[in-house]
Design an enzyme around this catalytic site. Structure first.
Site, mmCIF file in Angstrom:
data_model
loop_
_atom_site.group_PDB
_atom_site.id
_atom_site.type_symbol
_atom_site.label_atom_id
_atom_site.label_comp_id
_atom_site.label_asym_id
_atom_site.label_seq_id
_atom_site.Cartn_x
_atom_site.Cartn_y
_atom_site.Cartn_z
ATOM 1 N N THR B 148 0.869 -1.188 0.000
ATOM 2 C CA THR B 148 0.000 0.000 0.000
ATOM 3 C C THR B 148 0.900 1.231 0.000
ATOM 4 O OG1 THR B 148 -0.259 -0.182 2.403
ATOM 5 C CG2 THR B 148 -2.010 -1.097 1.036
ATOM 6 N N LYS B 171 3.774 -6.791 4.083
ATOM 7 C CA LYS B 171 3.464 -5.410 3.716
ATOM 8 C C LYS B 171 3.045 -4.673 4.988
ATOM 9 C CE LYS B 171 0.105 -3.426 3.326
ATOM 10 N NZ LYS B 171 -0.809 -2.576 4.195
ATOM 11 N N THR B 182 -2.103 -1.528 8.281
ATOM 12 C CA THR B 182 -2.273 -2.970 8.346
ATOM 13 C C THR B 182 -0.987 -3.699 7.961
ATOM 14 O OG1 THR B 182 -4.612 -2.927 7.935
ATOM 15 C CG2 THR B 182 -3.449 -4.912 7.272
ATOM 16 N N GLU B 262 6.062 4.594 7.302
ATOM 17 C CA GLU B 262 5.561 5.823 6.675
ATOM 18 C C GLU B 262 6.244 7.077 7.224
ATOM 19 O OE1 GLU B 262 1.417 5.586 7.458
ATOM 20 O OE2 GLU B 262 1.003 4.392 5.670
ATOM 21 N N ASN B 381 -0.190 10.633 6.782
ATOM 22 C CA ASN B 381 -1.371 10.127 7.478
ATOM 23 C C ASN B 381 -2.495 11.148 7.581
ATOM 24 O OD1 ASN B 381 -0.819 7.320 8.231
ATOM 25 N ND2 ASN B 381 1.027 8.271 9.064
ATOM 26 N N SER B 386 -5.328 5.587 0.239
ATOM 27 C CA SER B 386 -5.183 4.351 -0.540
ATOM 28 C C SER B 386 -5.531 3.159 0.314
ATOM 29 C CB SER B 386 -3.759 4.212 -1.068
ATOM 30 O OG SER B 386 -2.879 3.932 -0.014
#
Lengths: 386, 386
Positions: B148, B171, B182, B262, B381, B386
């Site tokens: 993602t 992932k 996730t 991220e 964030n 997505s």
């Protein structure tokens, strides 16, 4: 006004050179009586700053004649030398005001792990004692001297028709426990109440105000709320009415802290409704308030209710995970765990954001106040040096 | 390689139009046996996505013939229609591969609260089934289809001299519980082990790897780790050796997740030493890893050890708050709760940051992996879509 609004109190704030900016950084509040009653609530962090260790001893007999506060240094994790600095500060206040050092509360805020300059502190205390005044200007100068990253001084006053007054000042951008930065609060009253009743009223008020402000989930080593009672009004209040007024003062100060939280662009109120118990409602609200993904979404004006439910799901509160309703600013975006109104209907551009979470299992409710997670929060806290 | 490194597995990843970018978003892994043994670990969030609800039923008999994964939508809080989508996806896989739908695990990742397009998913599954291959390219395409916000595909392989292999793909930018986004992990092995022993090994491995990666304290509704065993090597491994190799695969994948978190600019390892128990060490490390003030300081290359101690002080672990040592990248900045080496000696410019906390009460230790809190984290964030 604030701490000088109630009769029997003098206050001052002066620059002592502890802040590199040259702004005022030492505040002194004196209770001239006739009573010297007091109550306190401290951080629940196990790592306690030296002024908290000192003040916990001072409050044991419920007698406080003065409180001295400094910004520009937390005096935490500074060992025996740091404790000696706190002790010497109280001694200097006692000498100047002709009171006992054992009746002087001390509060500090700033960076952890650096020694305070005792010579600067004692010089500041001397100047502050000379400047003490029972005027609005005295209270204002004290409120300004305790500011760190605060952009405005925070003060609140309530007066009863019965003839007594409560006034307070606060600094910080967080809460009692936890706290974004150290929260220091001094509240004064001229009501006639013994220390035990001041304590009862203060714990009741902070439990539903400062304890429900959770700006960033972090808990300071220095957080202190002090309530001093002079009895100068000569009026013994109804304790219920007094507690209600005290709660209003605390709520006003808590909202001022929220509105000035470091780097925040939204003030978020998370209302949890129909919980099985008040503690369940608090647990659910706090889990959402501490969720970085939710907080970042609010910064981006994104009504991402999935992040609310994902946070709720981490709690042990009683609820059916698939029967929860969620509102963002009045729009029910999730009903019974499924998409409801389109998220496009939600307007998150105002600073004030209301999140309503209905868990549908009982009669209890609670509101937690928090802020969004912003670029400026990261910036201020990665470059913090005051 | 990854999931096709072990004998007995085919894999594929294809674009099905679930991602607006047009990148691949449906992955399929088939176990062609001879065994169809399996074990899983799911998120501990109480709010569970539909694929997790489905997969929890599938795993009950320990038999799994295939796993299908999609990015581009979490299928969480999508009600009965969402569950039907998951069910229909498994049915389509079963039909194409001539297996039972009750032996098909389903995983989804993406935004919560929006329905998946079932027609797109089933078309993607059809394409993926046609593309299944036991080649390195097959494994690579599956690893890419589950991405993602990941910037790189994450894979790891360990082969035993005894003749069996473990391979995995992952992932996400967080952890099992909690997780930044996730985390989905599929691990395959051709070792001959019953499902009960796969389960024992998997729980042992995840407890010290994914469970100790705490990027931002948030827990997903979809996190799933699946371990599939084909037995195709014909070799029954020593369970201790197998568990050690599985732990290495999980640790490698966890470190790859941390390195791609991220918006992160630092990978932080928090080592807690001399704790009374391993759970105490984990509690202390996790409290520091979740402290936004600490994480923002690391972003600013600021060795702010006061924030470490303030976080440690919020735990119930056994320690003397005034006898803790703290190192930042090898420099002891705090000894016995007092300033030690000058913070100027600490170099926090490298991406890797080592924090060492010695609580001096016992024999236990643990390491928690986390990331810093950055402008880019907030940006990604607050604009997540997505």
């Amino acid at each position: 006004m604030s701490v000088t609004a109630a009769a029997g109190f003098l206050a001052a704030g002066v620059p002592a050179g502890l802040k590199s900016t040259g702004r005022s950084d030492v505040a002194l509040v004196r209770n001239v009586g006739p009573l010297q009653n007091a109550a306190t609530v401290f951080t629940s962090n196990r790592c306690l700053a030296n002024p908290v260790l000192w003040s916990k001893e001072v409050i044991k007999d419920g007698t406080v004649s003065a409180i001295v506060l400094n910004s520009g240094g937390a005096n935490c994790y500074t060992g025996a030398q740091g404790f000696q600095t706190t002790h010497a500060t109280a001694e200097r206040v006692a000498e100047l005001l002709d009171i006992s050092a054992g009746d002087v509360l001390v509060c500090s805020t700033g960076l952890i792990g650096e020694q305070l300059d005792l010579a600067k502190v004692t010089a500041g205390v001397t100047d502050a004692a000379a400047a003490l005044a029972g005027t609005p200007a005295g209270g204002q100068s004290a409120a300004e001297a305790i500011m760190t990253t605060d952009t405005v001084a925070k003060q609140a006053v309530r007066t009863s028709p019965a003839g007594w007054t409560i006034g307070g000042m606060a600094k910080g951008a967080g809460m009692l426990a936890p706290g974004l930065a150290t929260m220091l609060v001094v509240i004064t009253t001229d009501a006639v109440l013994p220390s035990a009743e001041l304590d009862q009223a203060l714990r009741s008020a902070t439990a539903v105000t400062f304890d429900r402000l959770d700006s960033d989930g972090c808990m300071s080593t220095n957080d202190t709320v002090a309530l001093l009672g002079s009895g100068a009004s000569g009026v013994t209040p109804d304790l219920t009415e007094f507690t209600a007024a005290l709660t209003e003062v605390c709520q006003s100060l808590a909202e001022q802290l929220q509105g000035d939280a470091e780097g925040a662009s939204h003030d978020i109120a998370i209302h949890v409704e129909n919980a099985a118990s008040e503690s369940d409602a608090v647990e659910v609200g706090r889990a959402v308030a501490r969720n970085n993904l939710f907080k970042a979404a609010i910064f981006g004006n994104d009504p991402n209710w999935g992040r609310v439910l994902a946070a709720v799901g981490t709690t042990a509160a009683e609820f059916d995970p698939y029967d929860i309703d969620v509102w963002f600013n009045g729009v029910r975006v999730c009903a019974a765990g499924q998409p409801d109104q389109p998220r496009e209907l939600v307007d998150l551009t105002p600073r004030a954001v209301d999140i309503r979470i209905d868990v549908k299992v009982g009669p209890a409710r609670a509101t937690i106040l928090t802020n969004d997670l912003t670029h400026d929060y990261v910036h201020e806290n990665s470059a913090y040096a005051s």
